[in-house]
Enzyme design. Sequence first.
Site, PDB file in Angstrom:
ATOM      1  N   ARG A  63       0.833  -1.211   0.000  1.00 35.33           N
ATOM      2  CA  ARG A  63       0.000   0.000   0.000  1.00 35.33           C
ATOM      3  C   ARG A  63       0.869   1.264   0.000  1.00 35.33           C
ATOM      4  NH1 ARG A  63      -3.091   2.487   4.696  1.00 35.33           N
ATOM      5  NH2 ARG A  63      -4.691   3.781   3.736  1.00 35.33           N
ATOM      6  N   HIS A 115       0.711   4.259  -2.778  1.00 41.80           N
ATOM      7  CA  HIS A 115       0.446   5.644  -2.377  1.00 41.80           C
ATOM      8  C   HIS A 115       1.607   6.565  -2.757  1.00 41.80           C
ATOM      9  CE1 HIS A 115      -3.124   5.219   0.597  1.00 41.80           C
ATOM     10  NE2 HIS A 115      -3.178   4.289  -0.350  1.00 41.80           N
ATOM     11  N   HIS A 130      -5.728  -5.704  -2.894  1.00 42.03           N
ATOM     12  CA  HIS A 130      -6.571  -5.712  -1.687  1.00 42.03           C
ATOM     13  C   HIS A 130      -6.677  -7.111  -1.084  1.00 42.03           C
ATOM     14  CE1 HIS A 130      -8.861  -1.747  -2.813  1.00 42.03           C
ATOM     15  NE2 HIS A 130      -7.646  -1.544  -2.365  1.00 42.03           N
ATOM     16  N   ASN A 189      -3.263   8.657   4.497  1.00 41.86           N
ATOM     17  CA  ASN A 189      -2.025   7.948   4.831  1.00 41.86           C
ATOM     18  C   ASN A 189      -1.772   7.770   6.322  1.00 41.86           C
ATOM     19  OD1 ASN A 189      -1.350   7.585   2.154  1.00 41.86           O
ATOM     20  ND2 ASN A 189      -0.004   9.369   2.044  1.00 41.86           N
TER      21      ASN A 189
END
Length: 318
Positions: free
Chosen positions: A60, A64, A189, A92
């Site tokens: 992740r 990001h 995910h 975040n």
Amino acid sequence: MNAHILINLLLTVILVVSFEVQALSPNYYDHSCPQADNIVTNAVKKAMSNDKTVAAALLRMHFHDCFIRGCDGSVLLDSKGKNKAEKDGPPNISLHAFYVIDNAKKALEEQCPGVVSCADILSLAAKDAVALSGGPTWEVPKGRKDGRISKAIETRQLPAPTFNISQLRQNFGQRGLSMQDLVVLSGGHTLGFAHCSSFQNRIHNFNTQKQVDPTLNPSFAASLKGVCPAHNRVKNAGSTMDDTTTSFDNIYYRMLMQGKSLFSSDEALLAVPSTKKLVAKYASSNEDFERAFVKSMIKMSSIIGNGNEVRLNCRKVR
């Protein structure tokens, strides 16, 4: 040689040099730091042996990073003075495992000082997170440079869990990513955990007619309401992203087709025939999913930022 020819020659040289500076290659550190990949792998492996959430966190974190200013390690920078950095932006706040990157960087600086960028370390760590969770592995193109700018306000550019298919198409498209990349990268995910705030819109006051999103499997929705009541006060309450949350597999797609996804942005993948067809494809074949995931990860991680240095400390600029 006249001035016109000389200027054209200089422009050509500049363009070639610029391209070479930006070009990524799996062999980038073969001579300058041949052990780079192994050093990062060891740091990730050690962290994962102590904390099962590390893999999802690193994957992740890389995503990001790349979606803000390209893959330049800007998500790793700490806030300083009046500047609030990306890692402290609302989307975040739940990012963690930054220490894994710090540990890898420390080991790399001992082996080959000032050579391996923090952005490359993060990209390598994300690959290791997937591979060590039972997923595919790949040769990571390297040569990214670290950026000096990190602003919390820019995290609003990240795709939100409440996005519909049109918003997702635009968000990914702005970064040169296709609808197939959207479906494939959403498969990430399969690792991790989501807090109630990310999906409460689907289980409480969905709209004026219904309390719960009708696309959700009723028993699944009931279980989510059980851990995330309307006035939830448990700080870290939430749900795993799929039933095999520490294993990288295609269970996410199978659950999505059964009405057991968490985010509106997950359900959105079923909203149009082209993406729905891909969801079905990956739900039925883990091999097809892994093959596609590798391609989309390499594509996403090759979004070049404006970085121009190799940080000695991944948390601060030189």
